[in-house]
Design a protein around this motif. Structure first.
Motif, PDB file in Angstrom:
ATOM      1  N   ILE A 132      -7.650  -4.551  -9.855  1.00  0.00           N
ATOM      2  CA  ILE A 132      -6.730  -5.634 -10.215  1.00  0.00           C
ATOM      3  C   ILE A 132      -7.429  -6.983 -10.413  1.00  0.00           C
ATOM      4  O   ILE A 132      -6.826  -7.910 -10.936  1.00  0.00           O
ATOM      5  CB  ILE A 132      -5.570  -5.761  -9.192  1.00  0.00           C
ATOM      6  N   HIS A 133      -8.697  -7.092  -9.985  1.00  0.00           N
ATOM      7  CA  HIS A 133      -9.473  -8.322 -10.168  1.00  0.00           C
ATOM      8  C   HIS A 133     -10.831  -7.967 -10.770  1.00  0.00           C
ATOM      9  O   HIS A 133     -11.854  -8.055 -10.089  1.00  0.00           O
ATOM     10  CB  HIS A 133      -9.689  -9.046  -8.835  1.00  0.00           C
ATOM     11  N   PRO A 134     -10.882  -7.555 -12.019  1.00  0.00           N
ATOM     12  CA  PRO A 134     -12.163  -7.166 -12.610  1.00  0.00           C
ATOM     13  C   PRO A 134     -13.127  -8.348 -12.659  1.00  0.00           C
ATOM     14  O   PRO A 134     -12.703  -9.495 -12.686  1.00  0.00           O
ATOM     15  CB  PRO A 134     -11.788  -6.700 -14.012  1.00  0.00           C
ATOM     16  N   GLY A 135     -14.403  -8.032 -12.655  1.00  0.00           N
ATOM     17  CA  GLY A 135     -15.388  -9.104 -12.775  1.00  0.00           C
ATOM     18  C   GLY A 135     -16.674  -8.855 -12.013  1.00  0.00           C
ATOM     19  O   GLY A 135     -17.694  -9.450 -12.319  1.00  0.00           O
ATOM     20  N   ARG A 136     -16.644  -7.990 -10.993  1.00  0.00           N
ATOM     21  CA  ARG A 136     -17.900  -7.702 -10.286  1.00  0.00           C
ATOM     22  C   ARG A 136     -18.607  -6.610 -11.095  1.00  0.00           C
ATOM     23  O   ARG A 136     -18.117  -5.478 -11.168  1.00  0.00           O
ATOM     24  CB  ARG A 136     -17.626  -7.253  -8.854  1.00  0.00           C
ATOM     25  N   PRO A 137     -19.738  -6.939 -11.718  1.00  0.00           N
ATOM     26  CA  PRO A 137     -20.399  -6.001 -12.635  1.00  0.00           C
ATOM     27  C   PRO A 137     -20.707  -4.638 -12.013  1.00  0.00           C
ATOM     28  O   PRO A 137     -20.585  -3.612 -12.675  1.00  0.00           O
ATOM     29  CB  PRO A 137     -21.688  -6.714 -13.025  1.00  0.00           C
ATOM     30  N   TRP A 138     -21.071  -4.620 -10.757  1.00  0.00           N
ATOM     31  CA  TRP A 138     -21.436  -3.353 -10.121  1.00  0.00           C
ATOM     32  C   TRP A 138     -20.234  -2.425  -9.945  1.00  0.00           C
ATOM     33  O   TRP A 138     -20.387  -1.216  -9.870  1.00  0.00           O
ATOM     34  CB  TRP A 138     -22.116  -3.590  -8.775  1.00  0.00           C
ATOM     35  N   SER A 146     -10.409   6.672  -8.801  1.00  0.00           N
ATOM     36  CA  SER A 146      -9.842   5.430  -8.270  1.00  0.00           C
ATOM     37  C   SER A 146      -8.331   5.489  -8.232  1.00  0.00           C
ATOM     38  O   SER A 146      -7.705   6.318  -8.889  1.00  0.00           O
ATOM     39  CB  SER A 146     -10.278   4.248  -9.145  1.00  0.00           C
ATOM     40  N   SER A 147      -7.765   4.576  -7.498  1.00  0.00           N
ATOM     41  CA  SER A 147      -6.321   4.414  -7.449  1.00  0.00           C
ATOM     42  C   SER A 147      -5.832   3.959  -8.823  1.00  0.00           C
ATOM     43  O   SER A 147      -6.610   3.500  -9.650  1.00  0.00           O
ATOM     44  CB  SER A 147      -5.965   3.370  -6.390  1.00  0.00           C
ATOM     45  N   THR A 148      -4.531   4.066  -9.039  1.00  0.00           N
ATOM     46  CA  THR A 148      -3.947   3.623 -10.307  1.00  0.00           C
ATOM     47  C   THR A 148      -3.269   2.275 -10.103  1.00  0.00           C
ATOM     48  O   THR A 148      -2.919   1.906  -8.972  1.00  0.00           O
ATOM     49  CB  THR A 148      -2.900   4.626 -10.812  1.00  0.00           C
ATOM     50  N   ILE A 149      -3.054   1.575 -11.190  1.00  0.00           N
ATOM     51  CA  ILE A 149      -2.321   0.307 -11.123  1.00  0.00           C
ATOM     52  C   ILE A 149      -0.933   0.545 -10.524  1.00  0.00           C
ATOM     53  O   ILE A 149      -0.477  -0.234  -9.688  1.00  0.00           O
ATOM     54  CB  ILE A 149      -2.193  -0.325 -12.531  1.00  0.00           C
ATOM     55  N   GLU A 153       0.499  -1.313  -7.246  1.00  0.00           N
ATOM     56  CA  GLU A 153       1.749  -2.068  -7.280  1.00  0.00           C
ATOM     57  C   GLU A 153       2.725  -1.576  -6.215  1.00  0.00           C
ATOM     58  O   GLU A 153       3.408  -2.372  -5.577  1.00  0.00           O
ATOM     59  CB  GLU A 153       2.394  -1.974  -8.668  1.00  0.00           C
ATOM     60  N   GLU A 154       2.780  -0.259  -6.002  1.00  0.00           N
ATOM     61  CA  GLU A 154       3.639   0.299  -4.947  1.00  0.00           C
ATOM     62  C   GLU A 154       3.206  -0.222  -3.583  1.00  0.00           C
ATOM     63  O   GLU A 154       4.050  -0.608  -2.759  1.00  0.00           O
ATOM     64  CB  GLU A 154       3.566   1.829  -4.944  1.00  0.00           C
ATOM     65  N   LYS A 155       1.891  -0.200  -3.334  1.00  0.00           N
ATOM     66  CA  LYS A 155       1.378  -0.686  -2.047  1.00  0.00           C
ATOM     67  C   LYS A 155       1.699  -2.162  -1.857  1.00  0.00           C
ATOM     68  O   LYS A 155       2.054  -2.591  -0.760  1.00  0.00           O
ATOM     69  CB  LYS A 155      -0.134  -0.450  -1.951  1.00  0.00           C
ATOM     70  N   ALA A 156       1.571  -2.945  -2.925  1.00  0.00           N
ATOM     71  CA  ALA A 156       1.880  -4.377  -2.847  1.00  0.00           C
ATOM     72  C   ALA A 156       3.365  -4.575  -2.540  1.00  0.00           C
ATOM     73  O   ALA A 156       3.727  -5.401  -1.693  1.00  0.00           O
ATOM     74  CB  ALA A 156       1.486  -5.079  -4.132  1.00  0.00           C
ATOM     75  N   ALA A 157       4.215  -3.808  -3.207  1.00  0.00           N
ATOM     76  CA  ALA A 157       5.663  -3.913  -2.961  1.00  0.00           C
ATOM     77  C   ALA A 157       5.985  -3.552  -1.516  1.00  0.00           C
ATOM     78  O   ALA A 157       6.768  -4.244  -0.851  1.00  0.00           O
ATOM     79  CB  ALA A 157       6.422  -3.009  -3.926  1.00  0.00           C
ATOM     80  N   GLU A 158       5.373  -2.474  -1.003  1.00  0.00           N
ATOM     81  CA  GLU A 158       5.583  -2.081   0.392  1.00  0.00           C
ATOM     82  C   GLU A 158       5.189  -3.212   1.334  1.00  0.00           C
ATOM     83  O   GLU A 158       5.896  -3.515   2.296  1.00  0.00           O
ATOM     84  CB  GLU A 158       4.758  -0.833   0.720  1.00  0.00           C
TER      85      GLU A 158
END
Length: 169
Positions: A132-138, A146-149, A153-158
Motif C-alpha cells: 500500500i506504500h510502494p517506494g522501497r526498491p528492495w 503477498s497479501s492482496t489489496i 482493506e479488510e484488515k484496516a476495516a477490522e
C-alpha cells in the motif's frame, strides 16, 4: 546500519559508548530533529527539559498527536492506565506513544519497520506496508505470495471497527 562517526555524535551531544549502533543512529536522528526544531535538551541529546516539554508538548510531531496524548492522559485518570508521563513528555526516543496509541501500521498492517532482507531471502512475501506504500526498491525483489489489496482493506476495516468500539467504551 553503520554507527555514526564520533565527530557527528559529539556535534549533536549523543556520544555514548554504551549505545548499540542502532541506538546511536536513532539517538542521532532524534537529536538532529530536535536541533532542527531549535529545542533545548538536558541529556543524551534526546531528553527535553521537563517543564518546557510538558507545557509545549514538543515531543510530538503533530497537533493531532498532542491532542491524543492529552486525551489518553485524561483517560489514565479515569481508567487507571499505567503511563510513564515523564517519558511521554521528555524522552524523544520513548516508545510510550506507540504502546498506547497502537497505530494501524504497528498492529494490523505488517511491514512498516522492515528493512532489506538481503540476498538469499527475497523468496519471502512483500509486506502489506510495501503493497500500500510502494517506494522501497528492495521490496519489489520479494517474490513470495503477498497479501492482496482487498485483504489489506479488510484488515484496516477490522482495525477501525474495533477501535471505534473501544473508543466508545
Amino acid at each position: 546500519m553503520t554507527r555514526p562517526t564520533k565527530e557527528e555524535r559529539i556535534k549533536f551531544n549523543v556520544d555514548y559508548a554504551s549505545d548499540t549502533d542502532f541506538s546511536a543512529y536513532a539517538r542521532l536522528l532524534q537529536s538532529k530533529w530536535r536541533d532542527k526544531k531549535k529545542l533545548p535538551f538536558v541529556s543524551y541529546g534526546n531528553f527535553l527539559p521537563a517543564d518546557m516539554a510538558r507545557k509545549e508538548k514538543s515531543n510530538f510531531l503533530t497537533d493531532r498527536i498532542k491532542t491524543l496524548v492529552q486525551y489518553e492522559l485524561y483517560r489514565k485518570g479515569i481508567l487507571g492506565k499505567l503511563i510513564k508521563e515523564d517519558r511521554m513528555w521528555e524522552n524523544l526516543l520513548s516508545s510510550q506513544p506507540l504502546r498506547y496509541y497502537k497505530p494501524i501500521w504497528n498492529t494490523k498492517i505488517d511491514g512498516f519497520g522492515n528493512h532489506d532482507p538481503g540476498s538469499g531471502r527475497y523468496n519471502q512475501a512483500k509486506s502489506e506496508w510495501d503493497i500500500i506504500h510502494p517506494g522501497r526498491p528492495w521490496a519489489d525483489k520479494c517474490l513470495g505470495t503477498s497479501s492482496t489489496i482487498d485483504r489489506i482493506e479488510e484488515k484496516a476495516a477490522e482495525y477501525f471497527i474495533l477501535k471505534k468500539k473501544k473508543d466508545a467504551e
